[in-house]
Design a protein around this motif. Structure first.
Motif, PDB file in Angstrom:
ATOM      1  N   GLN A  12       0.840  -1.191   0.000  1.00 56.88           N
ATOM      2  CA  GLN A  12       0.000   0.000   0.000  1.00 56.88           C
ATOM      3  C   GLN A  12       0.876   1.241   0.000  1.00 56.88           C
ATOM      4  OE1 GLN A  12      -2.482   0.675   3.513  1.00 56.88           O
ATOM      5  NE2 GLN A  12      -4.227   1.200   2.202  1.00 56.88           N
ATOM      6  N   ILE A  13       0.525   2.213  -0.853  1.00 54.61           N
ATOM      7  CA  ILE A  13       1.278   3.472  -0.877  1.00 54.61           C
ATOM      8  C   ILE A  13       0.496   4.554  -0.140  1.00 54.61           C
ATOM      9  CG2 ILE A  13       2.564   2.957  -2.978  1.00 54.61           C
ATOM     10  CD1 ILE A  13       0.567   4.683  -4.548  1.00 54.61           C
ATOM     11  N   GLU A  14       1.212   5.279   0.709  1.00 55.80           N
ATOM     12  CA  GLU A  14       0.654   6.411   1.454  1.00 55.80           C
ATOM     13  C   GLU A  14      -0.652   6.059   2.177  1.00 55.80           C
ATOM     14  OE1 GLU A  14       2.398   9.068   1.724  1.00 55.80           O
ATOM     15  OE2 GLU A  14       3.915   8.666   0.167  1.00 55.80           O
ATOM     16  N   ARG A  15      -0.722   4.834   2.691  1.00 53.19           N
ATOM     17  CA  ARG A  15      -1.893   4.361   3.446  1.00 53.19           C
ATOM     18  C   ARG A  15      -3.196   4.540   2.657  1.00 53.19           C
ATOM     19  NH1 ARG A  15      -0.857   6.583   9.648  1.00 53.19           N
ATOM     20  NH2 ARG A  15       1.182   5.599   9.930  1.00 53.19           N
ATOM     21  N   SER A  16      -3.101   4.424   1.342  1.00 51.16           N
ATOM     22  CA  SER A  16      -4.269   4.734   0.523  1.00 51.16           C
ATOM     23  C   SER A  16      -4.499   3.728  -0.595  1.00 51.16           C
ATOM     24  CB  SER A  16      -4.120   6.148  -0.069  1.00 51.16           C
ATOM     25  OG  SER A  16      -5.187   6.446  -0.928  1.00 51.16           O
ATOM     26  N   ARG A  43      -1.292  -6.219   5.639  1.00 43.42           N
ATOM     27  CA  ARG A  43      -2.698  -6.322   5.236  1.00 43.42           C
ATOM     28  C   ARG A  43      -3.553  -6.681   6.453  1.00 43.42           C
ATOM     29  NH1 ARG A  43      -2.617 -10.204   0.119  1.00 43.42           N
ATOM     30  NH2 ARG A  43      -4.868 -10.154   0.531  1.00 43.42           N
ATOM     31  N   TYR A  44      -3.085  -6.316   7.619  1.00 39.04           N
ATOM     32  CA  TYR A  44      -3.819  -6.622   8.846  1.00 39.04           C
ATOM     33  C   TYR A  44      -5.215  -6.002   8.785  1.00 39.04           C
ATOM     34  CZ  TYR A  44      -5.062  -6.804  13.798  1.00 39.04           C
ATOM     35  OH  TYR A  44      -5.714  -7.027  14.991  1.00 39.04           O
ATOM     36  N   GLY A  45      -6.214  -6.825   9.038  1.00 35.84           N
ATOM     37  CA  GLY A  45      -7.597  -6.363   9.036  1.00 35.84           C
ATOM     38  C   GLY A  45      -8.260  -6.350   7.671  1.00 35.84           C
ATOM     39  N   HIS A  46      -7.519  -6.753   6.626  1.00 38.80           N
ATOM     40  CA  HIS A  46      -8.069  -6.758   5.272  1.00 38.80           C
ATOM     41  C   HIS A  46      -8.221  -8.198   4.770  1.00 38.80           C
ATOM     42  CE1 HIS A  46      -7.610  -2.414   4.512  1.00 38.80           C
ATOM     43  NE2 HIS A  46      -6.480  -2.506   5.191  1.00 38.80           N
ATOM     44  N   ASP A  47      -9.445  -8.647   4.565  1.00 38.59           N
ATOM     45  CA  ASP A  47      -9.652  -9.951   3.943  1.00 38.59           C
ATOM     46  C   ASP A  47      -9.388  -9.878   2.442  1.00 38.59           C
ATOM     47  OD1 ASP A  47     -10.439 -11.172   6.335  1.00 38.59           O
ATOM     48  OD2 ASP A  47     -12.523 -10.523   6.070  1.00 38.59           O
ATOM     49  N   GLU A  48      -9.684  -8.725   1.867  1.00 39.12           N
ATOM     50  CA  GLU A  48      -9.460  -8.521   0.438  1.00 39.12           C
ATOM     51  C   GLU A  48      -9.099  -7.063   0.198  1.00 39.12           C
ATOM     52  OE1 GLU A  48     -12.098 -10.308  -2.789  1.00 39.12           O
ATOM     53  OE2 GLU A  48     -12.599  -8.166  -3.013  1.00 39.12           O
ATOM     54  N   VAL A  49      -8.133  -6.831  -0.694  1.00 43.89           N
ATOM     55  CA  VAL A  49      -7.774  -5.472  -1.079  1.00 43.89           C
ATOM     56  C   VAL A  49      -7.921  -5.331  -2.585  1.00 43.89           C
ATOM     57  CG1 VAL A  49      -6.171  -5.196   0.851  1.00 43.89           C
ATOM     58  CG2 VAL A  49      -5.306  -5.996  -1.364  1.00 43.89           C
ATOM     59  N   THR A  50      -8.241  -4.113  -3.019  1.00 39.67           N
ATOM     60  CA  THR A  50      -8.305  -3.812  -4.451  1.00 39.67           C
ATOM     61  C   THR A  50      -7.012  -3.114  -4.832  1.00 39.67           C
ATOM     62  OG1 THR A  50     -10.713  -3.614  -4.436  1.00 39.67           O
ATOM     63  CG2 THR A  50      -9.537  -2.569  -6.250  1.00 39.67           C
ATOM     64  N   ALA A  51      -6.302  -3.674  -5.802  1.00 38.18           N
ATOM     65  CA  ALA A  51      -4.961  -3.191  -6.124  1.00 38.18           C
ATOM     66  C   ALA A  51      -4.828  -2.826  -7.596  1.00 38.18           C
ATOM     67  CB  ALA A  51      -3.921  -4.256  -5.773  1.00 38.18           C
TER      68      ALA A  51
END
Length: 286
Positions: A12-16, A43-51
């Motif tokens: 993740q860049i810049e927490r965003s 990715r703590y707390g993220h089951d899925e991220v959009t990248a």
């Protein structure tokens, strides 16, 4: 190329904004995220991220998309969205009137048919891309050149599996640059659009020549590019536009910005703007 999830670094860049990256050793494509921006792999707390993918063009986007999805990484473009901005037969109907008239075929038509459609000279390419912008496989002046190009097309490793596209040839404003055996350089610019917002623009042929537009030229070009981005309605798209010798601007093509090189677009400013827009979008959610 075809990556696997094991080749790809997700951060993740810049927490965003999440990035799914594999360096491809191309100065026009790679970007030093970790040196220029705050990056986190947690990715703590993220089951899925959009990248956003930054691993170059892949042979089978669909397969890699689903392989990453199994690991909780959802790319910003679905396979259908990727096809829409990568293959001319899919995006052309949306951009008709902004881009040169085009026809596509599973099998190349004969020279008479091609000439009757587009006139001479004409432009040919694969439905997805050209072959390294080779002049002799792109700008065709007569039936004999056409027959030679079609034979070469069938043997070319980058073109033979694609539909063949015939486009009406537009005379573009030239710029001085040594392009060797490639298509001549023109007054062309690349723009990146994030959810309909411009995040970067610069000269397409910046590697070969220095050129810039006037404010009025930029205004005219960006009005057209914004309309193309609006019609495409995709999360992250590139719009390439060029000026004709009569002063008109046309869209050359659109592409998946995940796969696109930066050309002369300022990269750090691009990603800072993506972060800014993403932060604003998140903060507006109640």
């Amino acid at each position: 190329m075809q990556h696997t999830p094991d080749d790809i670094d997700v951060f993740q860049i810049e927490r965003s904004v999440w990035i799914a990256e594999a360096k491809i050793q191309s100065p026009n494509y790679d970007f030093a995220f970790s040196q220029l921006m705050a990056c986190s792999h947690s990715r703590y707390g993220h089951d899925e991220v959009t990248a956003v993918a930054r691993f170059g063009a892949v042979v089978d986007y669909d397969a890699l998309y689903h392989a990453l999805l199994d690991r909780g990484v959802k790319l910003v473009h679905s396979p259908a969205q990727h096809q829409l901005c990568s293959e001319l037969p899919r995006w052309y109907p949306l951009l008709e009137g902004l881009t040169p008239e085009s026809w596509w075929f599973d099998k190349a038509p004969d020279a008479d048919t091609a000439g009757n459609l587009a006139g001479w000279p004409l432009f040919i390419k694969g439905s997805r891309q050209t072959s390294r912008h080779q002049f002799k496989l792109s700008i065709i002046h007569n039936p004999e050149e056409y027959r030679v190009a079609v034979e070469a097309f069938a043997q070319d490793r980058m073109l033979h599996w694609q539909q063949i596209v015939i486009r009406r040839f537009e005379r573009l404003r030239p710029i001085r640059a040594d392009m060797g055996q490639r298509i001549p350089a023109s007054f062309e610019f690349r723009s990146f659009w994030w959810h309909g917002h411009l995040v970067g623009v610069g000269p397409y042929f910046a590697e070969f020549a220095k050129y810039q537009w006037t404010e009025s030229e930029k205004t005219d070009a960006m009005k057209m590019a914004a309309e193309a981005a609006r019609r495409a309605s995709l999360p992250f798209v590139v719009v390439d536009m060029a000026q004709c010798i009569d002063g008109r601007w046309i869209v050359i093509e659109i592409n998946d910005a995940q796969e696109s090189g930066y050309a002369g677009v300022p990269r750090l400013a691009l990603w800072q703007r993506v972060v800014e827009l993403s932060t604003l979008s998140t903060s507006s959610i109640p």
